[in-house]
Design an enzyme around this catalytic site. Structure first.
Site, short mmCIF file in Angstrom:
data_model
loop_
_atom_site.label_atom_id
_atom_site.label_comp_id
_atom_site.label_asym_id
_atom_site.label_seq_id
_atom_site.Cartn_x
_atom_site.Cartn_y
_atom_site.Cartn_z
N ARG A 267 0.85 -1.20 0.00
CA ARG A 267 0.00 0.00 0.00
C ARG A 267 0.88 1.25 0.00
O ARG A 267 1.82 1.36 0.77
CB ARG A 267 -0.92 0.02 1.23
CG ARG A 267 -1.84 -1.19 1.30
CD ARG A 267 -2.77 -1.14 2.48
NE ARG A 267 -3.57 -2.37 2.57
CZ ARG A 267 -4.49 -2.60 3.49
NH1 ARG A 267 -4.73 -1.69 4.42
NH2 ARG A 267 -5.17 -3.74 3.48
N GLU A 354 -6.58 -0.23 15.83
CA GLU A 354 -7.16 -1.22 14.92
C GLU A 354 -6.17 -2.33 14.57
O GLU A 354 -5.01 -2.07 14.23
CB GLU A 354 -7.61 -0.54 13.63
CG GLU A 354 -8.19 -1.51 12.61
CD GLU A 354 -8.08 -1.02 11.18
OE1 GLU A 354 -7.99 -1.87 10.28
OE2 GLU A 354 -8.07 0.21 10.97
N SER A 357 -10.29 -5.34 10.59
CA SER A 357 -11.50 -4.66 10.11
C SER A 357 -12.30 -5.71 9.34
O SER A 357 -11.81 -6.28 8.37
CB SER A 357 -11.12 -3.50 9.20
OG SER A 357 -12.24 -2.70 8.89
N ARG A 395 1.07 -5.84 13.19
CA ARG A 395 0.35 -5.26 14.32
C ARG A 395 0.18 -6.26 15.45
O ARG A 395 0.21 -5.90 16.63
CB ARG A 395 -1.00 -4.72 13.85
CG ARG A 395 -0.84 -3.54 12.92
CD ARG A 395 -2.12 -2.77 12.67
NE ARG A 395 -1.85 -1.60 11.85
CZ ARG A 395 -2.64 -0.53 11.78
NH1 ARG A 395 -3.75 -0.49 12.50
NH2 ARG A 395 -2.32 0.49 11.02
#
Length: 433
Positions: A267, A354, A357, A395
């Site tokens: 990304r 987060e 999702s 993460r």
């Protein structure tokens, strides 16, 4: 992608729902474009009917006159004119349909009315929490300081190799990454019923369009070139997993389908500078285990709750404190009609961030990708798609390092990972035990 007729029939209701996510629907423009397409289709049908009728008249007149007559020549002239007019009408249809598709591809999914109002994470509604955030009697470090001190993370050499927003994991750090991915895949395939796939990391523009990354989010993607044959690096395994069935008619009796894959994700993170730029929370390249589900449209809400529980199971297995929130309408992804975020506790930031999702996309992606289902009676059914992180490796690793750190700079490894790591602790000097 929406059906233009559905949006027009919803009218002000579609305008209202899209306004909740910050999108202004030009309903009048959509109606005019749809009317233009329909008029071109009707005109083409009329011309083809006339062409058929003229062809029959040519045959009758030729038979009656013995082959040649002013009437026959006149009818043949009209037949030639009709051929040109039909071609023009077909071109008009193609033009109108292309323009309508271009417009519809930029319209986001309609948010479910159960989504909260708002456009930021501050407007999200907390649904539940699990586990208590750890309390420390010493000054905690973030995952960057811990990882670099132990020698298991190296951001300096990553920058030398590729620039900013990349990371290198070394020794026990690399093992821990692999262990996390192995655990998540084992849970999803062994306990949750997902089928694991190994998929391409480069895909076509059509594949990106099917799940909604194109055309709207071109700037967020990495592309191999500039011509029509260029491929895109996947931003998530959702893209190839969902498009496995692009253009296919599924057996309705086989639903739901549950797929998972561990892939790198790429990304550009355009517009995200200044947000989570420290460490491994927001990189240009990261790895993630993804979950994708296909189901009957009326079952998507139930399937979403199930998918969220699968993401939670990964965190529960690790013993990581987290919470689940329902995102506001204006804060959801382009293709989602309902989204839950799972947020893990990061001690260094003193807040939840987060880590997963999970989104119900309804029939939005399946319409774009041409995914349908057929029941035993031959009837066609709409197919809903869902996707969710289960989980991102970086993460998850950051949360493990921070939540299980000790005063001496070492980190305890959750017991569930021991069979995958071969060690239960990473000492402050980077050795293991």
């Amino acid at each position: 992608m929406h059906d233009a007729r559905t949006l027009i029939e919803l009218g002000d209701e579609a305008v209202r729902r899209l306004a909740r996510r910050g999108y202004t629907l030009d309903l009048a423009g959509l109606e005019a474009l749809s009317a233009r397409r329909n008029a071109s289709i009707s005109r083409g049908d009329e011309l083809r009917a006339e062409s058929k009728r003229v062809a029959q008249e040519v045959g009758r007149a030729a038979k009656e006159s013995g082959g040649q007559s002013p009437e026959v020549e006149k009818l043949k002239g009209r037949a030639r004119e009709l051929k040109d007019e039909i071609r023009e009408a077909e071109e008009a249809v193609d033009s109108a349909e292309a323009e309508l598709r271009r417009v519809l591809l930029t319209v986001p999914n309609l948010p479910d009315d159960e989504t909260p109002d708002g456009d930021s994470d501050e407007d999200a509604v907390e649904v539940r929490r699990w586990g208590a955030p750890p309390e420390f009697t010493f000054e905690t470090k973030d995952h960057v300081d811990l990882g670099e001190a132990m020698g298991i993370l190296d951001f300096g050499r990553a920058a030398k190799l590729a620039g900013a927003r990349f990371s290198v994991a070394r020794g026990p750090g690399a093992v821990l990454e692999r262990a996390l991915a192995s655990l998540f895949l084992a849970l999803h395939t062994g306990r949750h019923g997902y089928t694991e796939f190994s998929v391409p990391f480069l895909v076509t523009p059509e594949t990106m369009t099917g799940t909604g990354q194109l055309p709207k989010f071109e700037e967020d993607l990495f592309r191999t070139g500039t011509d029509d044959r260029s491929l895109y690096l996947i931003p998530t395994a959702e893209v190839p997993l969902t498009n496995l069935h692009a253009g296919e008619m599924l057996d309705a009796g086989s639903l739901p389908l549950a797929y998972t894959a561990w892939t790198p994700c790429f990304r550009s993170e355009a517009g995200s500078y200044g947000r989570d730029t420290r460490g491994i929370l927001r990189l240009h390249q990261f790895s993630k285990v993804e979950m994708v589900r296909f189901c009957a449209a009326e079952e998507s809400g139930t399937e979403l709750e199930l998918m969220v529980s699968h993401a939670e199971a990964c965190l529960q297995a690790l013993g990581l404190a987290y919470r689940v929130i329902r995102l506001a309408a204006g804060d959801m992804g382009f293709a989602a009609q309902m989204t839950y975020d799972v947020e893990v506790w990061l001690p260094s930031q003193g807040t939840f961030r987060e880590i997963s999702s999970c989104s119900d996309c309804g029939t939005f992606q399946s319409r774009r990708a041409g995914i349908r289902a057929k029941d035993p009676q031959g009837g066609r059914q709409a197919v809903a798609t869902l996707n969710g992180s289960g989980l991102p490796i970086g993460r998850a690793m950051a949360a493990v390092l921070e939540q299980f750190q000790d005063a001496d700079g070492s980190v305890s490894i959750p017991e569930v990972l021991h069979p995958y790591t071969g060690f239960r602790r990473i000492r402050a000097d980077g050795t293991t035990e």
